[in-house]
Scaffold this active site. Structure first.
Site, PDB file in Angstrom:
ATOM      1  N   SER A 273      32.499  42.340  43.121  1.00 36.75           N
ATOM      2  CA  SER A 273      33.140  41.175  42.524  1.00 36.75           C
ATOM      3  C   SER A 273      32.151  40.019  42.557  1.00 36.75           C
ATOM      4  CB  SER A 273      34.378  40.812  43.342  1.00 36.75           C
ATOM      5  OG  SER A 273      34.897  39.566  42.947  1.00 36.75           O
TER       6      SER A 273
ATOM      7  N   ASN B 146      33.629  36.946  42.407  1.00 36.10           N
ATOM      8  CA  ASN B 146      34.548  35.868  42.746  1.00 36.10           C
ATOM      9  C   ASN B 146      34.318  35.458  44.204  1.00 36.10           C
ATOM     10  OD1 ASN B 146      36.830  34.422  43.610  1.00 36.10           O
ATOM     11  ND2 ASN B 146      38.071  35.334  41.982  1.00 36.10           N
TER      12      ASN B 146
ATOM     13  N   ASP C 166      41.247  46.384  40.921  1.00 39.35           N
ATOM     14  CA  ASP C 166      41.694  46.100  39.565  1.00 39.35           C
ATOM     15  C   ASP C 166      43.193  45.829  39.631  1.00 39.35           C
ATOM     16  OD1 ASP C 166      40.930  45.639  36.925  1.00 39.35           O
ATOM     17  OD2 ASP C 166      41.678  47.581  36.268  1.00 39.35           O
TER      18      ASP C 166
ATOM     19  N   HIS D 276      50.784  41.608  45.447  1.00 40.04           N
ATOM     20  CA  HIS D 276      50.120  42.882  45.196  1.00 40.04           C
ATOM     21  C   HIS D 276      48.734  42.917  45.840  1.00 40.04           C
ATOM     22  CE1 HIS D 276      49.837  39.677  42.329  1.00 40.04           C
ATOM     23  NE2 HIS D 276      48.673  40.127  41.861  1.00 40.04           N
ATOM     24  N   ARG D 277      47.898  41.882  45.545  1.00 39.99           N
ATOM     25  CA  ARG D 277      46.522  41.875  46.072  1.00 39.99           C
ATOM     26  C   ARG D 277      46.525  41.738  47.593  1.00 39.99           C
ATOM     27  NH1 ARG D 277      44.520  39.740  42.176  1.00 39.99           N
ATOM     28  NH2 ARG D 277      45.607  37.837  42.622  1.00 39.99           N
TER      29      ARG D 277
HETATM   30  P1  IMP Z   1      41.839  41.256  37.956  1.00 40.48           P
HETATM   31  O1  IMP Z   1      41.731  42.750  37.927  1.00 40.48           O
HETATM   32  O2  IMP Z   1      42.032  40.720  39.354  1.00 40.48           O
HETATM   33  O3  IMP Z   1      40.720  40.585  37.217  1.00 40.48           O
HETATM   34  O4  IMP Z   1      43.188  40.884  37.165  1.00 40.48           O
HETATM   35  C1  IMP Z   1      43.373  41.199  35.786  1.00 40.48           C
HETATM   36  C2  IMP Z   1      44.351  40.225  35.140  1.00 40.48           C
HETATM   37  O5  IMP Z   1      45.661  40.389  35.710  1.00 40.48           O
HETATM   38  C3  IMP Z   1      44.024  38.748  35.347  1.00 40.48           C
HETATM   39  O6  IMP Z   1      43.148  38.285  34.366  1.00 40.48           O
HETATM   40  C4  IMP Z   1      45.389  38.087  35.228  1.00 40.48           C
HETATM   41  O7  IMP Z   1      45.759  37.934  33.868  1.00 40.48           O
HETATM   42  C5  IMP Z   1      46.309  39.126  35.836  1.00 40.48           C
HETATM   43  N1  IMP Z   1      46.507  38.866  37.285  1.00 40.48           N
HETATM   44  C6  IMP Z   1      45.900  39.511  38.319  1.00 40.48           C
HETATM   45  N2  IMP Z   1      46.335  39.041  39.488  1.00 40.48           N
HETATM   46  C7  IMP Z   1      47.236  38.072  39.205  1.00 40.48           C
HETATM   47  C8  IMP Z   1      48.032  37.202  40.016  1.00 40.48           C
HETATM   48  O8  IMP Z   1      48.009  37.216  41.264  1.00 40.48           O
HETATM   49  N3  IMP Z   1      48.822  36.347  39.348  1.00 40.48           N
HETATM   50  C9  IMP Z   1      48.894  36.282  37.996  1.00 40.48           C
HETATM   51  N4  IMP Z   1      48.161  37.047  37.194  1.00 40.48           N
HETATM   52  C10 IMP Z   1      47.346  37.950  37.794  1.00 40.48           C
END
Ligand code: IMP
Length: 192
Positions: A7, A9, A68, A176-177
């Site tokens: 990542s 981030n 993801d 979730h995360r």
């Molecule tokens: P990523 O895999 O963490 O980059 O998430 C992919 C996409 O899912 C992001 O660009 C958001 O649109 C959505 N997303 C992921 N996590 C969250 C969250 O905690 N809140 C709201 N949207 C989320």
């Protein structure tokens, strides 16, 4: 132990480092000189997490984990899912994505949805997957201004507020995360 988080981030990297013992050192993609875009071309969240983790392990030789996340809406057969970031187009705009989703659900009574995070970990020649789910509903309109992405229209189960109205510490505990990350941390501490 050194472990790459696939990542860029910085907040995510600092956050996870702060939850781990000092003996586990988290490296970013920048730290290992990986500046190219890693392909995310799989059709599932699991597939993309695995693609990213394997890319780093195969090409750079490090133990690595990658995540993801997607928002899965029941009445839309799990959409936008793996396409959550670019649901309304390649501009990847959160407002556009939310507007498209609210429109798609405009005459829907079933507004159940879940956020799902998958983490793929490659360590000592083995692969492990961790999944975190936050269940809830898509609200009728946006509320709140914290967080990011779909937070203003996602109301987690057992709460009256959207993710965007909840304090970050609360969101991190029930998200979730947060749940997937706790499993990863538990596993790593046991290995250590
Ligand atoms: P990523 O895999 O963490 O980059 O998430 C992919 C996409 O899912 C992001 O660009 C958001 O649109 C959505 N997303 C992921 N996590 C969250 C969250 O905690 N809140 C709201 N949207 C989320």
């Amino acid at each position: 132990m050194q472990l790459v988080f696939a990542s860029n981030n910085k907040n995510k990297i600092l956050e996870i480092q702060s939850m781990l013992p000092e003996t586990i050192k988290i490296l970013s993609l920048e730290d290992i000189g990986c500046i190219e875009d890693i392909p995310e071309t799989a059709a599932t969240l699991e597939g993309n997490a695995i693609l990213k983790a394997n890319y780093v392990t195969d090409k750079y030789g490090y133990d690595c984990f990658a995540d993801d996340t997607g928002l899965e809406v029941e009445s839309l057969n799990g959409e936008p899912g793996v396409y959550s970031a670019r649901y309304a187009g390649e501009q990847r705009n959160a407002e556009d994505n939310m507007n498209k989703l609210l429109e798609a659900l405009s005459d829907q009574t079933n507004r159940k949805a879940q956020f799902k995070t998958v983490i793929a970990l490659n360590i000592n020649g083995k692969q492990h997957l961790f999944t975190g789910i936050a269940s809830g509903t898509i609200t009728l309109e946006k509320a709140g201004n914290q967080g990011f992405g779909y937070d203003p229209i996602f109301q987690p189960e057992e709460y009256e507020e959207t993710f965007a109205q909840l304090a970050l510490e609360i969101k991190n505990k029930i998200s979730h995360r947060g749940k997937a990350t706790q499993q990863l941390i538990h596993f790593l501490k046991e290995q250590n």
